[in-house]
Design an enzyme around this catalytic site. Sequence first.
Site, PDB file in Angstrom:
ATOM      1  N   GLU A   1       0.838  -1.198   0.000  1.00  0.00           N
ATOM      2  CA  GLU A   1       0.000   0.000   0.000  1.00  0.00           C
ATOM      3  C   GLU A   1       0.880   1.258   0.000  1.00  0.00           C
ATOM      4  O   GLU A   1       0.720   2.157   0.813  1.00  0.00           O
ATOM      5  CB  GLU A   1      -0.982   0.010   1.172  1.00  0.00           C
ATOM      6  CG  GLU A   1      -2.177   0.909   0.905  1.00  0.00           C
ATOM      7  CD  GLU A   1      -3.276   0.836   1.955  1.00  0.00           C
ATOM      8  OE1 GLU A   1      -4.255   1.584   1.791  1.00  0.00           O
ATOM      9  OE2 GLU A   1      -3.166   0.047   2.915  1.00  0.00           O
TER      10      GLU A   1
ATOM     11  N   TYR B   1       0.278  -7.246  -2.020  1.00  0.00           N
ATOM     12  CA  TYR B   1      -0.804  -6.506  -1.366  1.00  0.00           C
ATOM     13  C   TYR B   1      -2.079  -7.126  -1.924  1.00  0.00           C
ATOM     14  O   TYR B   1      -2.607  -6.720  -2.948  1.00  0.00           O
ATOM     15  CB  TYR B   1      -0.708  -5.019  -1.682  1.00  0.00           C
ATOM     16  CG  TYR B   1      -1.806  -4.179  -1.080  1.00  0.00           C
ATOM     17  CD1 TYR B   1      -2.271  -4.424   0.210  1.00  0.00           C
ATOM     18  CD2 TYR B   1      -2.367  -3.124  -1.788  1.00  0.00           C
ATOM     19  CE1 TYR B   1      -3.282  -3.651   0.765  1.00  0.00           C
ATOM     20  CE2 TYR B   1      -3.366  -2.336  -1.238  1.00  0.00           C
ATOM     21  CZ  TYR B   1      -3.825  -2.603   0.041  1.00  0.00           C
ATOM     22  OH  TYR B   1      -4.823  -1.833   0.590  1.00  0.00           O
TER      23      TYR B   1
ATOM     24  N   ASP C   1       0.989  -7.814   2.909  1.00  0.00           N
ATOM     25  CA  ASP C   1      -0.358  -7.715   3.465  1.00  0.00           C
ATOM     26  C   ASP C   1      -1.163  -8.792   2.757  1.00  0.00           C
ATOM     27  O   ASP C   1      -1.514  -8.658   1.583  1.00  0.00           O
ATOM     28  CB  ASP C   1      -0.941  -6.321   3.200  1.00  0.00           C
ATOM     29  CG  ASP C   1      -2.322  -6.138   3.829  1.00  0.00           C
ATOM     30  OD1 ASP C   1      -2.989  -7.152   4.109  1.00  0.00           O
ATOM     31  OD2 ASP C   1      -2.737  -4.981   4.018  1.00  0.00           O
TER      32      ASP C   1
ATOM     33  N   ASN D   1      -4.093  -9.865   3.595  1.00  0.00           N
ATOM     34  CA  ASN D   1      -5.506  -9.481   3.629  1.00  0.00           C
ATOM     35  C   ASN D   1      -6.440 -10.629   3.988  1.00  0.00           C
ATOM     36  O   ASN D   1      -7.536 -10.758   3.437  1.00  0.00           O
ATOM     37  CB  ASN D   1      -5.915  -8.834   2.305  1.00  0.00           C
ATOM     38  CG  ASN D   1      -6.346  -7.387   2.514  1.00  0.00           C
ATOM     39  OD1 ASN D   1      -6.967  -7.055   3.533  1.00  0.00           O
ATOM     40  ND2 ASN D   1      -6.033  -6.532   1.559  1.00  0.00           N
TER      41      ASN D   1
ATOM     42  N   ASP E   1      -1.283   2.365  10.031  1.00  0.00           N
ATOM     43  CA  ASP E   1      -2.208   1.638  10.902  1.00  0.00           C
ATOM     44  C   ASP E   1      -1.896   0.140  10.931  1.00  0.00           C
ATOM     45  O   ASP E   1      -2.655  -0.642  11.509  1.00  0.00           O
ATOM     46  CB  ASP E   1      -3.675   1.894  10.517  1.00  0.00           C
ATOM     47  CG  ASP E   1      -3.958   1.674   9.037  1.00  0.00           C
ATOM     48  OD1 ASP E   1      -3.054   1.199   8.314  1.00  0.00           O
ATOM     49  OD2 ASP E   1      -5.080   1.990   8.588  1.00  0.00           O
TER      50      ASP E   1
END
Length: 335
Positions: free
Chosen positions: A102, A176, A215, A217, A323
């Site tokens: 990201e 990602y 990530d 996800n 985050d």
Amino acid sequence: MPPKRKASSSKRKLEESEPDTDAEYSEREVAKPKAKKAKKSSPPVNDQPTNKVLPVHIHFPPKNEACMRVATWNICGLAAAQKKGFKYYVEAEDADVLIMTETKVNNDPVDPLLTSRYPHRYWSIADKKSYSGTAILAKHKPLSVDYTLPGHPDPKSVKGRIVTLEFENLYIIGTYVVNAGTGLKTLDAKNEWNKHFEAYIRDLDKKKPVVWGGDLNVAPTELDLANPKTNWNKTPGYTEAETSAFARILSPPKDAVKEGARPFVDIWRKLHPDKRNYTYFSYRFNCREKGLGWRLDGFVVSERLVDHVKMCEIRSEIYGASDHCPVVIEIEGEL
């Protein structure tokens, strides 16, 4: 050792993350259990810190000299992270390979910190401006680089989501992974990604071992998010389709085994079988302080690499520049 920062840096204010530019990647919902009037709900079983900005001084144990260190971090926008202490983590970690997800960059960044530390930099940039983005930065030159997901019917949607580096002894894939979207409206796109990614990682694994990081996800099990019951099959990252696809990569079905498929290992979970530690805490709802998180970032390795993994940790204190928290792995041997 990173340079000492001024005391005033401890007073940095938490900035809001950059808004996602595509509606399908809106802020992950935080489903909350219904409160009981007579009894307060117990806090999550989680020993992670609750800081909302990066520590003033960042220090990690030195790398095992017999190992290579690979780190992955969803930085939630490189430009935003740079304003909130990004460089102090990079300097302190000093990874041999750094996977960033990201990134939201529109061109290959010219950052003196990154260019001096990592002579080999590979940026996968989405066609859509300031959207997604994946990069792998390395101290050692790879044999080859690939930004594609073979077989995927929409190569345009893959851009910004995957980078594969081939080294002498293994492959490193940074991803990602596609989000299933608010209301699961892009779950079909996620399923399409998962189908082709499984075929891809298995094909690479037949040639040499694979380290897959980024990530991912997905919260693979109920241990990997604070409120599993209220999120199950309702929130992106924790649905039957997503968790089953991930489980299938780890433990291929019999028909795949007959075709030469071998197991993979979620290495952080292997080394920490009972822990409830997370890599993502939404800036909303005071989630960091409450321990309401998800373990979405990490490493999956070919099973034959497991005995060579000497460490895999979530850098839990590294929060506030993004985050998400970084995850790091050390693997014995050379790239």
